[in-house]
Design an enzyme around this catalytic site. Structure first.
Site: not given
Lengths: 267, 267
Positions: A17, A126, A159
């Site tokens: 993204t 990702k 995270e």
């Protein structure tokens, strides 16, 4: 996407993204590098730079988020990948407005109950297998809690559900190593490459002892953390927004074209 | 599937592959039960039994595999699931012929290098996050190796890449517990419910010491293992096909409508 696409069937693919401003992508080299790392790790042919370069200009004027999905395509026998694979690249762009009030006022976050499984073969990528993130994000619905902090199965900080984690201690900004699980965000990569942050292995007690905490990604920019709750919603720490946050935010926002003085008026 | 379906975006969904004979599904109650367990664990509304019951008759005459995919649908904000979700159910049926020679002659299998990450929140479910299985299956391409054996990150036996694992020792058939990772196959469930197999926690040395090993699932039936290699392709064990294999195969094939005497002519 066709029903038999392996991205749907198995999550056999990757995504990015990308923040795009007037057709110009931010941290584009970092996004391409992560996509290439993921493609190499999964054995999916990487689209040509020419094909990828053509996409950001199509996101239109103003601020937009460009989402790219690269899957292994169709075919193969069950889990066995087709050889050679004919990957499928799909994209969509949507107008975007960042949560600017979170730059200024900071956010409240909480620890998640879910622990991320340790999988070095997928760490940092990702990829499309994001059920852990979905389950973690589903742990709360209160709109005043912006994010959830995730540890791995062995208790180490990793995270937040869709952002990377940074904390100030002993004169430096730290971020968890991501060699066992987690997504290596492009903003984190850029800050590491510039020496603004350093990697470490640490448990959640590192946050309790931190002088400042921030969350960030390449789309939303950098959020100061003003309160951290445990997984039951009890306060675990509070931090006033200060010069440390302002400094890292300025570095991050400089990379993203966001205001570097977002904190200017904070008392 | 639309681009924004969460099944594609995050693997946010479940699937089932059902053996269907002349429109009649095999182990249907077990498939529905697993789908319902997965839907409950992920918080995805379960389609009505009426909708699901209508699908197997549409698989046509003869032997077919019906694949169902149930996703959380579109929507939500990033990882945050939409509330309420509007799930999306898609299906496809294809004619199927099992590998009958593997029933008779058995198979050669190998250990995989990849270790499955431990994630109790997803253990046992047939969810769409299957990259570990894809990477494990991609470890070899030799057609004479039928399957790969997987251990978890802590070294315990779990399953094969698309089949469950059974071994005979001390007067019983054993199968790994699946409370940390792995897919709880419907054939395995049915054999457990009937007392034909028992769960245990064991490392790979349990296979070295086994008197017989089989792999099985609800589509392919039961395969005797005649040779097990290590992850470098070196032989680790060989087993002649015998009465033990034949017994478990008969129990499994009885549940699936496959020949219970497939081994009859084996010397």
């Amino acid at each position: 996407m066709p029903f038999d696409d392996r991205g749907l069937a198995y999550g056999d693919g990757l995504f990015e993204t990308v923040l795009v401003r007037d057709g110009v992508p931010c941290l584009w080299d970092e996004h391409l590098a992560r996509l290439a790392r993921g493609a190499a790790a999964l054995g999916i042919p990487m689209p040509s730079r020419e094909i990828l370069e053509a996409l950001p200009p199509r996101a239109g004027d103003g601020l937009a988020v460009l989402k790219l999905v690269l899957t292994r395509g169709s075919g193969g026998r069950g889990y066995l990948p087709p050889a050679p694979a004919e990957p499928r690249l799909r994209w969509r762009a949507a107008p975007f407005a960042p949560a600017a009030e979170r730059w200024r006022e900071g956010v409240r976050v909480r620890h998640c109950r879910l622990r991320l499984g340790v999988q070095p073969a997928l760490a940092g990528l990702k990829h499309l297998n994001r059920l852990e993130n979905v389950l973690a994000r589903a742990e709360w619905s209160a709109p005043d809690i912006a994010e959830g902090v995730l540890c791995d199965a062995e208790g180490r900080l990793v995270e937040a559900t869709c952002m990377n984690l940074f904390w100030w201690r002993d004169g430096a900004w730290w971020t968890p190593r991501l060699d066992r699980c987690g997504v290596a965000g492009t903003l984190r990569e850029a800050l590491l490459a510039r020496g603004e942050i350093r990697e470490t292995a640490a448990g959640p007690e590192a946050l309790d002892a931190a002088e400042a905490i921030c969350l960030g990604n390449s789309v939303q920019g950098l959020w100061p953390v003003v309160r951290l709750d445990d997984a039951e919603g009890r306060p675990r720490g509070r931090w006033p927004i200060g010069a440390r946050h302002r400094m890292l935010q300025a570095r991050a926002h400089d990379l993203l074209g966001y205001p570097v003085d977002a904190m200017k008026d904070v008392p």
